[in-house]
Design a protein around this motif. Structure first.
Motif, PDB file in Angstrom:
ATOM      1  N   VAL A 117       0.897  -1.178   0.034  1.00  0.00           N
ATOM      2  CA  VAL A 117      -0.139   0.153  -0.079  1.00  0.00           C
ATOM      3  C   VAL A 117       0.863   1.473  -0.004  1.00  0.00           C
ATOM      4  O   VAL A 117       2.238   1.305   0.367  1.00  0.00           O
ATOM      5  CB  VAL A 117      -0.966  -0.031   1.268  1.00  0.00           C
ATOM      6  CG1 VAL A 117      -1.990  -1.177   1.058  1.00  0.00           C
ATOM      7  CG2 VAL A 117      -0.116  -0.010   2.630  1.00  0.00           C
ATOM      8  N   GLU A 118       0.334   2.368  -0.532  1.00  0.00           N
ATOM      9  CA  GLU A 118       1.227   3.631  -0.586  1.00  0.00           C
ATOM     10  C   GLU A 118       0.641   4.684   0.565  1.00  0.00           C
ATOM     11  O   GLU A 118       1.749   5.425   1.169  1.00  0.00           O
ATOM     12  CB  GLU A 118       0.870   4.036  -2.042  1.00  0.00           C
ATOM     13  CG  GLU A 118       1.477   3.469  -3.008  1.00  0.00           C
ATOM     14  CD  GLU A 118       1.248   4.158  -4.408  1.00  0.00           C
ATOM     15  OE1 GLU A 118       0.862   5.193  -4.520  1.00  0.00           O
ATOM     16  OE2 GLU A 118       1.793   3.412  -5.362  1.00  0.00           O
ATOM     17  N   ASP A 119      -0.406   4.757   0.865  1.00  0.00           N
ATOM     18  CA  ASP A 119      -1.038   5.605   1.805  1.00  0.00           C
ATOM     19  C   ASP A 119      -0.319   5.301   3.418  1.00  0.00           C
ATOM     20  O   ASP A 119      -0.406   4.361   3.665  1.00  0.00           O
ATOM     21  CB  ASP A 119      -2.315   5.725   1.791  1.00  0.00           C
ATOM     22  CG  ASP A 119      -2.787   6.753   2.668  1.00  0.00           C
ATOM     23  OD1 ASP A 119      -2.866   7.984   2.340  1.00  0.00           O
ATOM     24  OD2 ASP A 119      -3.747   6.579   3.757  1.00  0.00           O
ATOM     25  N   VAL A 120       0.099   6.541   3.920  1.00  0.00           N
ATOM     26  CA  VAL A 120       0.675   6.445   5.243  1.00  0.00           C
ATOM     27  C   VAL A 120      -0.378   5.945   6.338  1.00  0.00           C
ATOM     28  O   VAL A 120      -0.018   5.195   7.003  1.00  0.00           O
ATOM     29  CB  VAL A 120       1.149   7.910   5.749  1.00  0.00           C
ATOM     30  CG1 VAL A 120       1.605   7.740   7.158  1.00  0.00           C
ATOM     31  CG2 VAL A 120       2.274   8.349   4.768  1.00  0.00           C
ATOM     32  N   ARG A 122      -2.761   3.967   5.763  1.00  0.00           N
ATOM     33  CA  ARG A 122      -3.025   2.561   5.629  1.00  0.00           C
ATOM     34  C   ARG A 122      -1.945   1.698   5.922  1.00  0.00           C
ATOM     35  O   ARG A 122      -2.103   0.516   6.399  1.00  0.00           O
ATOM     36  CB  ARG A 122      -3.607   2.248   4.033  1.00  0.00           C
ATOM     37  CG  ARG A 122      -5.023   2.770   3.893  1.00  0.00           C
ATOM     38  CD  ARG A 122      -5.406   3.443   2.650  1.00  0.00           C
ATOM     39  NE  ARG A 122      -6.996   3.800   2.521  1.00  0.00           N
ATOM     40  CZ  ARG A 122      -7.102   4.798   2.833  1.00  0.00           C
ATOM     41  NH1 ARG A 122      -6.314   5.905   3.070  1.00  0.00           N
ATOM     42  NH2 ARG A 122      -8.438   5.276   2.806  1.00  0.00           N
ATOM     43  N   LYS A 123      -0.746   2.159   5.696  1.00  0.00           N
ATOM     44  CA  LYS A 123       0.460   1.302   6.166  1.00  0.00           C
ATOM     45  C   LYS A 123       0.308   1.542   7.710  1.00  0.00           C
ATOM     46  O   LYS A 123       0.755   0.353   8.241  1.00  0.00           O
ATOM     47  CB  LYS A 123       1.824   2.281   5.712  1.00  0.00           C
ATOM     48  CG  LYS A 123       2.209   2.234   4.443  1.00  0.00           C
ATOM     49  CD  LYS A 123       3.096   2.971   3.936  1.00  0.00           C
ATOM     50  CE  LYS A 123       3.662   3.014   2.494  1.00  0.00           C
ATOM     51  NZ  LYS A 123       4.159   1.571   2.027  1.00  0.00           N
TER      52      LYS A 123
END
Length: 311
Positions: A117-120, A122-123
């Motif tokens: 995943v890319e979004d902070v 969601r990480k």
């Protein structure tokens, strides 16, 4: 199946141990099953009501991976409820107590999920359950109603410090050293050291020094600063001495010992008055226990062998 049987089912085969007169080998075998389930813990009962838990990844210097975090939490939750367990000794098999968190395991299991995943935000959601499990695993020692004694030899690094500061008492061999290692790998410790170490050693300044520098904290200094209660010459003497202490405590009233631990843990994080109110409420119940009468009669008659019912 009783809780003691469930614990021993999950342990690897036990080494020969010496039992007290009223706790026979036949009794011990009767509580065992032939199918071990714990992969990285070894659980034994060297004395009646005394459980010995060993970190058992000696080929990895007892580095703590996801499975071992899970097993520690499960094991101490079971022992907290077991009427057969009154006290726990925690040690490490092999050359090290523990090398800390298993970085290879983190790389293999956590990093690939985060990389997807890319979004902070969601990480962060992916990290949360891992961090929470690791925290709960360490805290399970403190939350266990039974006293936990950590017996440390050789290296106790990183997560090992988180683990032992959640125990009630700490002892070590003279080759032991302690090292808060997280800053050296680019992170802040997040599973208990920063919260417990300053309170355990009673020096905020020293705790900060150890955490910022990641220097080794040797056994002699650890004894001087109150991290451990005693230093033994060898690991064998350490285990023998700690199990002897555990046996002594196990013969005392389980009501008194467990209530004392509950009050000590609560009072550490509350005001004196809140602690007094807490123990007052507990003792409104516990002073009605048969243990008070039996222990008092034992003191009056100088009977050293008072037997207390299981709790």
């Amino acid at each position: 199946m009783s809780l003691i049987s469930r614990l021993l089912v999950k342990s690897k085969p036990l080494k020969p141990v010496i039992f007290s007169n009223n706790y026979t080998l036949q009794t011990h075998i009767a509580n065992m099953s032939s199918t071990p389930n714990y992969e990285f813990l070894s659980v034994s009962t060297p004395k009646e009501h005394v459980f010995h838990v060993e970190l058992n990844r000696p080929d990895k210097l007892n580095a703590i991976n996801y499975s071992l975090f899970s097993e520690l939490k499960s094991c101490f939750e079971l022992m907290s409820e077991s009427e057969d367990c009154r006290i726990v000794v925690l040690s490490g098999a092999g050359r090290f107590f523990t090398a800390g968190i298993d970085l290879q395991d983190v790389t293999q299991n956590m990093v690939p999920k985060v990389a997807q995943v890319e979004d902070v935000a969601r990480k962060a959601k992916i990290f949360r359950p891992f961090i929470r499990l690791y925290q709960d695993s360490m805290s399970s020692l403190e939350q266990c109603r039974k006293p936990v004694i950590a017996a440390v030899h050789s290296g106790c690094i990183g997560a090992g410090v988180d683990l032992i500061t959640a125990a009630d008492m700490r002892f070590c061999s003279k080759d032991a050293y302690f090292q808060v290692k997280e800053v050296d790998i680019g992170m802040a410790a997040d599973v208990g050291t920063l919260q417990r170490l300053p309170k355990v050693i009673g020096s905020d300044s020293l705790a900060r020094e150890l955490c910022y520098t990641c220097r080794k904290f040797p056994a002699a200094e650890a004894l001087d600063r109150g991290l451990v209660s005693k230093v033994y010459d060898t690991k064998d003497e350490l285990i023998q001495g700690v199990i002897g202490l555990a046996e002594e405590i196990s013969k005392k009233s389980p009501v008194a010992v467990q209530t004392t631990k509950a009050s000590l843990v609560y009072s550490r994080d509350h005001t004196v008055q809140e602690g007094l109110d807490h123990i007052g409420l507990l003792n409104q119940m516990m002073l009605q226990s048969e243990d008070l009468v039996n222990a008092t009669m034992g003191q009056l008659t100088k009977d050293p062998n008072v037997v207390f019912s299981k709790l």
